[in-house]
Design a protein around this motif. Sequence first.
Motif, PDB file in Angstrom:
ATOM      1  N   VAL A 140       0.852  -1.194   0.000  1.00  0.00           N
ATOM      2  CA  VAL A 140       0.000   0.000   0.000  1.00  0.00           C
ATOM      3  C   VAL A 140       0.882   1.235   0.000  1.00  0.00           C
ATOM      4  CG1 VAL A 140      -1.795   1.274   1.224  1.00  0.00           C
ATOM      5  CG2 VAL A 140      -1.775  -1.245   1.285  1.00  0.00           C
ATOM      6  N   PRO A 141       0.923   1.937  -1.144  1.00  0.00           N
ATOM      7  CA  PRO A 141       1.732   3.159  -1.173  1.00  0.00           C
ATOM      8  C   PRO A 141       1.125   4.221  -0.267  1.00  0.00           C
ATOM      9  CG  PRO A 141       0.435   2.977  -3.170  1.00  0.00           C
ATOM     10  CD  PRO A 141       0.249   1.689  -2.430  1.00  0.00           C
ATOM     11  N   LYS A 142       1.973   5.120   0.223  1.00  0.00           N
ATOM     12  CA  LYS A 142       1.490   6.166   1.114  1.00  0.00           C
ATOM     13  C   LYS A 142       0.840   7.266   0.272  1.00  0.00           C
ATOM     14  CE  LYS A 142       2.953   9.367   4.756  1.00  0.00           C
ATOM     15  NZ  LYS A 142       1.814   8.994   5.600  1.00  0.00           N
ATOM     16  N   VAL A 143      -0.435   7.518   0.522  1.00  0.00           N
ATOM     17  CA  VAL A 143      -1.180   8.559  -0.178  1.00  0.00           C
ATOM     18  C   VAL A 143      -1.762   9.503   0.859  1.00  0.00           C
ATOM     19  CG1 VAL A 143      -3.066   9.086  -1.768  1.00  0.00           C
ATOM     20  CG2 VAL A 143      -1.761   6.957  -2.046  1.00  0.00           C
ATOM     21  N   GLU A 144      -1.348  10.749   0.797  1.00  0.00           N
ATOM     22  CA  GLU A 144      -1.835  11.733   1.753  1.00  0.00           C
ATOM     23  C   GLU A 144      -3.354  11.921   1.620  1.00  0.00           C
ATOM     24  OE1 GLU A 144      -0.015  13.014   4.049  1.00  0.00           O
ATOM     25  OE2 GLU A 144       1.905  12.196   3.333  1.00  0.00           O
ATOM     26  N   ARG A 145      -3.948  12.396   2.741  1.00  0.00           N
ATOM     27  CA  ARG A 145      -5.399  12.559   2.756  1.00  0.00           C
ATOM     28  C   ARG A 145      -5.876  13.545   1.699  1.00  0.00           C
ATOM     29  NH1 ARG A 145      -9.993  10.048   3.418  1.00  0.00           N
ATOM     30  NH2 ARG A 145     -11.692  11.421   4.113  1.00  0.00           N
ATOM     31  N   ASN A 146      -5.164  14.647   1.559  1.00  0.00           N
ATOM     32  CA  ASN A 146      -5.586  15.627   0.545  1.00  0.00           C
ATOM     33  C   ASN A 146      -5.455  15.064  -0.865  1.00  0.00           C
ATOM     34  OD1 ASN A 146      -2.826  15.581   0.571  1.00  0.00           O
ATOM     35  ND2 ASN A 146      -2.553  17.804   0.446  1.00  0.00           N
ATOM     36  N   MET A 147      -4.468  14.143  -1.059  1.00  0.00           N
ATOM     37  CA  MET A 147      -4.308  13.500  -2.357  1.00  0.00           C
ATOM     38  C   MET A 147      -5.450  12.526  -2.628  1.00  0.00           C
ATOM     39  SD  MET A 147      -2.183  13.725  -4.870  1.00  0.00           S
ATOM     40  CE  MET A 147      -0.676  14.316  -4.097  1.00  0.00           C
ATOM     41  N   GLN A 148      -5.899  11.845  -1.585  1.00  0.00           N
ATOM     42  CA  GLN A 148      -7.042  10.937  -1.732  1.00  0.00           C
ATOM     43  C   GLN A 148      -8.298  11.698  -2.163  1.00  0.00           C
ATOM     44  OE1 GLN A 148      -7.486   8.941   2.018  1.00  0.00           O
ATOM     45  NE2 GLN A 148      -5.591   7.744   1.825  1.00  0.00           N
ATOM     46  N   ILE A 149      -8.494  12.845  -1.521  1.00  0.00           N
ATOM     47  CA  ILE A 149      -9.657  13.667  -1.888  1.00  0.00           C
ATOM     48  C   ILE A 149      -9.537  14.139  -3.335  1.00  0.00           C
ATOM     49  CG2 ILE A 149     -10.866  15.841  -1.416  1.00  0.00           C
ATOM     50  CD1 ILE A 149     -10.088  15.468   1.535  1.00  0.00           C
ATOM     51  N   LEU A 150      -8.305  14.522  -3.729  1.00  0.00           N
ATOM     52  CA  LEU A 150      -8.081  14.948  -5.115  1.00  0.00           C
ATOM     53  C   LEU A 150      -8.409  13.812  -6.081  1.00  0.00           C
ATOM     54  CD1 LEU A 150      -7.020  16.981  -7.213  1.00  0.00           C
ATOM     55  CD2 LEU A 150      -4.718  16.046  -6.808  1.00  0.00           C
ATOM     56  N   PHE A 151      -7.984  12.590  -5.732  1.00  0.00           N
ATOM     57  CA  PHE A 151      -8.273  11.434  -6.600  1.00  0.00           C
ATOM     58  C   PHE A 151      -9.784  11.212  -6.727  1.00  0.00           C
ATOM     59  CE2 PHE A 151      -3.963   9.151  -5.777  1.00  0.00           C
ATOM     60  CZ  PHE A 151      -3.364   9.989  -6.701  1.00  0.00           C
ATOM     61  N   PHE A 152     -10.502  11.328  -5.606  1.00  0.00           N
ATOM     62  CA  PHE A 152     -11.962  11.180  -5.663  1.00  0.00           C
ATOM     63  C   PHE A 152     -12.573  12.194  -6.626  1.00  0.00           C
ATOM     64  CE2 PHE A 152     -11.944   8.690  -1.631  1.00  0.00           C
ATOM     65  CZ  PHE A 152     -12.833   7.703  -2.015  1.00  0.00           C
ATOM     66  N   VAL A 153     -12.124  13.443  -6.488  1.00  0.00           N
ATOM     67  CA  VAL A 153     -12.685  14.512  -7.313  1.00  0.00           C
ATOM     68  C   VAL A 153     -12.394  14.282  -8.800  1.00  0.00           C
ATOM     69  CG1 VAL A 153     -12.559  16.975  -7.864  1.00  0.00           C
ATOM     70  CG2 VAL A 153     -12.654  16.226  -5.472  1.00  0.00           C
ATOM     71  N   ILE A 154     -11.126  13.995  -9.140  1.00  0.00           N
ATOM     72  CA  ILE A 154     -10.797  13.869 -10.561  1.00  0.00           C
ATOM     73  C   ILE A 154     -11.398  12.610 -11.165  1.00  0.00           C
ATOM     74  CG2 ILE A 154      -8.684  15.229 -10.364  1.00  0.00           C
ATOM     75  CD1 ILE A 154      -7.064  12.676 -10.354  1.00  0.00           C
ATOM     76  N   ASN A 155     -11.542  11.541 -10.364  1.00  0.00           N
ATOM     77  CA  ASN A 155     -12.168  10.327 -10.904  1.00  0.00           C
ATOM     78  C   ASN A 155     -13.655  10.540 -11.178  1.00  0.00           C
ATOM     79  OD1 ASN A 155      -9.877   8.673 -10.937  1.00  0.00           O
ATOM     80  ND2 ASN A 155     -10.105   8.159  -8.765  1.00  0.00           N
ATOM     81  N   ILE A 156     -14.331  11.181 -10.238  1.00  0.00           N
ATOM     82  CA  ILE A 156     -15.760  11.435 -10.440  1.00  0.00           C
ATOM     83  C   ILE A 156     -15.974  12.402 -11.595  1.00  0.00           C
ATOM     84  CG2 ILE A 156     -17.826  12.451  -9.413  1.00  0.00           C
ATOM     85  CD1 ILE A 156     -16.812  11.382  -6.696  1.00  0.00           C
ATOM     86  N   VAL A 157     -15.173  13.471 -11.640  1.00  0.00           N
ATOM     87  CA  VAL A 157     -15.306  14.452 -12.720  1.00  0.00           C
ATOM     88  C   VAL A 157     -14.961  13.822 -14.066  1.00  0.00           C
ATOM     89  CG1 VAL A 157     -14.370  16.592 -13.690  1.00  0.00           C
ATOM     90  CG2 VAL A 157     -14.934  16.456 -11.262  1.00  0.00           C
ATOM     91  N   GLY A 158     -13.844  13.090 -14.111  1.00  0.00           N
ATOM     92  CA  GLY A 158     -13.405  12.495 -15.379  1.00  0.00           C
ATOM     93  C   GLY A 158     -14.371  11.458 -15.903  1.00  0.00           C
ATOM     94  N   ALA A 159     -14.736  10.491 -15.042  1.00  0.00           N
ATOM     95  CA  ALA A 159     -15.657   9.437 -15.475  1.00  0.00           C
ATOM     96  C   ALA A 159     -17.033  10.014 -15.792  1.00  0.00           C
ATOM     97  CB  ALA A 159     -15.772   8.364 -14.396  1.00  0.00           C
TER      98      ALA A 159
END
Length: 384
Positions: A140-159
């Motif tokens: 499990v790579p280390k992913v900061e909390r703010n990065m996780q939120i960013l991933f949620f946003v870009i995945n939802i927006v992109g998809a």
Amino acid sequence: MRTKERDKLHKDGLINFSMAFTAAGFLWSFLYFMLGFPQSALIPGGYAVLSLLSLFFVFVTGKYLAFRFLQFLFILILPVLLQLSLGGFENSGAVIIWAILCPLGALSFAPIRQGLVWFGLFLVVLVLTGLSEFYLHLPVPKVERNMQILFFVINIVGAGTLTFFSLYYFISKNKQEHDRAENLLLNILPEPIAERLKRNPSTIADGYKLVSILFADIENFTVISQKVSPETLVHFLNDVFSHFDLLAEKYGMEKIKTIGDAYMAVSGIPIWNEDHAGNAMKMAIEMQKFVKTLHDPSGNPLRMRIGIHSGPVVAGVIGKKKFAYDLWGDAVNTASRLESHGVPGRIQISETTYDLLEDTSQLEIRRLINVKGKGEMRTYLSYE
């Protein structure tokens, strides 16, 4: 929509869909690399390359079904691998949401049953991916909390964006085809009849107590047709009858059909018009004026016979295929006889129609004529 048109729409749509998804793959690869996840960046980058190769494959070989299968498979598997490489749902911002584009794409660009199959596979993959977080011990790579939120946003927006524009493209194309089919239907049937047929696809038959039927026929058409090529003849008839169609629209007439060089129209149906006889006469006068300005394809002056009669008819649509709006009744036969017994270059109308006209200045009295199937009839001719 016809099968060939639908297949072409599906093919073009999926190719555009795949090109957009390929571009998104390169973009996501660059994004993950810049955010410090080079191993994860290889997955969308690898998909983009494979997608480009599959596009090249379909353009070269034309094997669309294989291309379609590969695209759906890539879109289903890519998000799973990417999510696993980032350590699961939370770390990846639920990147597996992109996999929903697989069954949606199948539903849009393949037969419905394939959409159901791919949706079933999506559910299976989703469940297995969830179970893997409990039973597989992946790094499990280390992913900061703010990065996780960013991933949620870009995945939802992109998809969500790709889903919206893909469906927008497909729905707009279907609407274009629907509108074209609707226009074709309205060119075949009167609008009120077309609406009734769509609501209740059964036999339509309506009785009308008094309408005016117009028949027109070109003089010596058989002789003309033997002197010119089929293409020239058809183009000539199209030009003449297209002008008649404009006149029919101008005077509220309903074109019924053309049979060879004969043109048939009626006034007073399917929408009642009190001045049906007058409108039929006005159209006939303009038809003769137009025809007198023309020469047939062999170079001779064009001449036409026109007959008009008013009376009761039955109008409707019968059959299951190749619908046609038609008229039946003695009034139809009488109008046809008046045309066939008429004089080239003139309009012949029955006494019934004459009595309905407010303006008879264009007509002269003609003596009784013997009409086949009708016996002696008093008719009226327009002036030369």
